[in-house]
Design a protein around this motif. Structure first.
Motif, mmCIF file in Angstrom:
data_model
loop_
_atom_site.group_PDB
_atom_site.id
_atom_site.type_symbol
_atom_site.label_atom_id
_atom_site.label_comp_id
_atom_site.label_asym_id
_atom_site.label_seq_id
_atom_site.Cartn_x
_atom_site.Cartn_y
_atom_site.Cartn_z
ATOM 1 N N CYS A 22 49.652 43.975 43.216
ATOM 2 C CA CYS A 22 49.222 44.278 41.853
ATOM 3 C C CYS A 22 48.321 45.507 41.864
ATOM 4 N N PRO A 23 48.302 46.239 40.767
ATOM 5 C CA PRO A 23 47.367 47.366 40.688
ATOM 6 C C PRO A 23 45.938 46.853 40.560
ATOM 7 N N ASP A 24 44.988 47.712 40.843
ATOM 8 C CA ASP A 24 43.574 47.405 40.623
ATOM 9 C C ASP A 24 43.275 47.727 39.165
ATOM 10 N N VAL A 25 42.826 46.733 38.409
ATOM 11 C CA VAL A 25 42.581 46.879 36.978
ATOM 12 C C VAL A 25 41.112 46.601 36.690
ATOM 13 N N ARG A 26 40.451 47.517 36.004
ATOM 14 C CA ARG A 26 39.048 47.373 35.593
ATOM 15 C C ARG A 26 38.967 47.557 34.087
ATOM 16 N N LEU A 27 38.112 46.760 33.451
ATOM 17 C CA LEU A 27 37.995 46.752 31.992
ATOM 18 C C LEU A 27 36.710 47.426 31.547
ATOM 19 N N PHE A 28 36.800 48.229 30.459
ATOM 20 C CA PHE A 28 35.647 48.974 29.956
ATOM 21 C C PHE A 28 35.544 48.843 28.437
ATOM 22 N N ASP A 29 34.300 48.833 27.943
ATOM 23 C CA ASP A 29 34.049 48.727 26.505
ATOM 24 C C ASP A 29 34.086 50.098 25.837
ATOM 25 N N GLU A 30 33.724 50.134 24.545
ATOM 26 C CA GLU A 30 33.805 51.387 23.781
ATOM 27 C C GLU A 30 32.858 52.464 24.291
ATOM 28 N N ASP A 31 31.811 52.067 25.038
ATOM 29 C CA ASP A 31 30.892 53.036 25.639
ATOM 30 C C ASP A 31 31.285 53.394 27.069
ATOM 31 N N HIS A 32 32.464 52.957 27.490
ATOM 32 C CA HIS A 32 32.981 53.181 28.851
ATOM 33 C C HIS A 32 32.140 52.469 29.900
ATOM 34 N N PRO A 34 31.469 48.857 32.104
ATOM 35 C CA PRO A 34 32.278 47.709 32.538
ATOM 36 C C PRO A 34 32.072 46.495 31.635
ATOM 37 N N VAL A 35 33.160 45.781 31.394
ATOM 38 C CA VAL A 35 33.121 44.560 30.586
ATOM 39 C C VAL A 35 32.842 43.387 31.518
ATOM 40 N N ASP A 36 31.818 42.605 31.183
ATOM 41 C CA ASP A 36 31.483 41.410 31.954
ATOM 42 C C ASP A 36 32.091 40.185 31.287
ATOM 43 N N GLY A 37 32.252 39.129 32.049
ATOM 44 C CA GLY A 37 32.688 37.861 31.492
ATOM 45 C C GLY A 37 34.179 37.684 31.357
ATOM 46 N N VAL A 38 34.971 38.615 31.887
ATOM 47 C CA VAL A 38 36.429 38.476 31.860
ATOM 48 C C VAL A 38 36.922 38.492 33.298
ATOM 49 N N ARG A 39 37.672 37.459 33.651
ATOM 50 C CA ARG A 39 38.259 37.404 34.997
ATOM 51 C C ARG A 39 39.622 38.090 34.971
ATOM 52 N N VAL A 40 39.815 39.034 35.883
ATOM 53 C CA VAL A 40 41.107 39.701 36.041
ATOM 54 C C VAL A 40 41.829 38.964 37.162
ATOM 55 N N LEU A 41 42.921 38.299 36.808
ATOM 56 C CA LEU A 41 43.661 37.446 37.733
ATOM 57 C C LEU A 41 44.938 38.139 38.179
ATOM 58 N N ARG A 42 45.250 38.022 39.451
ATOM 59 C CA ARG A 42 46.416 38.707 40.015
ATOM 60 C C ARG A 42 47.673 37.850 39.932
ATOM 61 N N ASP A 43 48.091 37.538 38.717
ATOM 62 C CA ASP A 43 49.345 36.849 38.452
ATOM 63 C C ASP A 43 49.381 36.557 36.962
ATOM 64 N N GLY A 44 50.347 37.083 36.281
ATOM 65 C CA GLY A 44 50.448 36.846 34.851
ATOM 66 C C GLY A 44 50.609 35.377 34.514
ATOM 67 N N ALA A 45 51.260 34.607 35.406
ATOM 68 C CA ALA A 45 51.471 33.184 35.161
ATOM 69 C C ALA A 45 50.163 32.401 35.168
ATOM 70 N N SER A 46 49.084 32.971 35.675
ATOM 71 C CA SER A 46 47.793 32.281 35.656
ATOM 72 C C SER A 46 47.249 32.194 34.233
#
Length: 123
Positions: A22-32, A34-46
């Motif tokens: 899977c690619p490395d995915v990082r989440l960012f808010d409107e101020d660029h 990092p977004v906390d409190g969201v788990r990025v899981l390596r499988d869409g079926a999760s």
């Protein structure tokens, strides 16, 4: 409610390009930031199955001009707490690759999860 979105990669170079997992995915808010409190899981079926963003992570080699895609899966249900909006997603195709910032405007609700599927060859 669950949602899926697919992101594509094309080999624009002159040599084969190898991918695995899977690619490395990082989440960012409107101020660029990092977004906390969201788990990025390596499988869409999760998050939810049957979307195409699941299955085994197989090694791929893209010849020049060939492409691959990866699916993102999330639920935007709202229960307790504040909904999470993620306007920016930074993606690295593989370790050491330059990042690309996408603007998918994800509404993740309060579920706190984003499933990332494995790379799959574009048919």
């Amino acid at each position: 409610m669950s949602h899926t979105g697919d992101r594509k990669l094309e080999n624009c170079g002159t040599r084969p390009y190898s991918l695995h997992g899977c690619p490395d995915v990082r989440l960012f808010d409107e101020d660029h930031e990092p977004v906390d409190g969201v788990r990025v899981l390596r499988d869409g079926a999760s998050v939810v199955g049957g979307t195409g963003a699941d299955g085994p992570a197989l090694p791929l080699v893209l010849k020049p001009g060939e492409g691959a895609w990866v699916g993102l899966v999330w639920r935007n249900t709202v229960e307790a707490g504040a909904a999470v909006d993620v306007p920016y997603v930074r993606v690295r195709a593989k370790s050491g690759a330059d990042p690309v910032t996408l603007v998918p405007e994800l509404d993740l609700g309060t579920a706190g999860k984003l499933g990332v599927g494995p790379w799959k060859k574009k048919e």
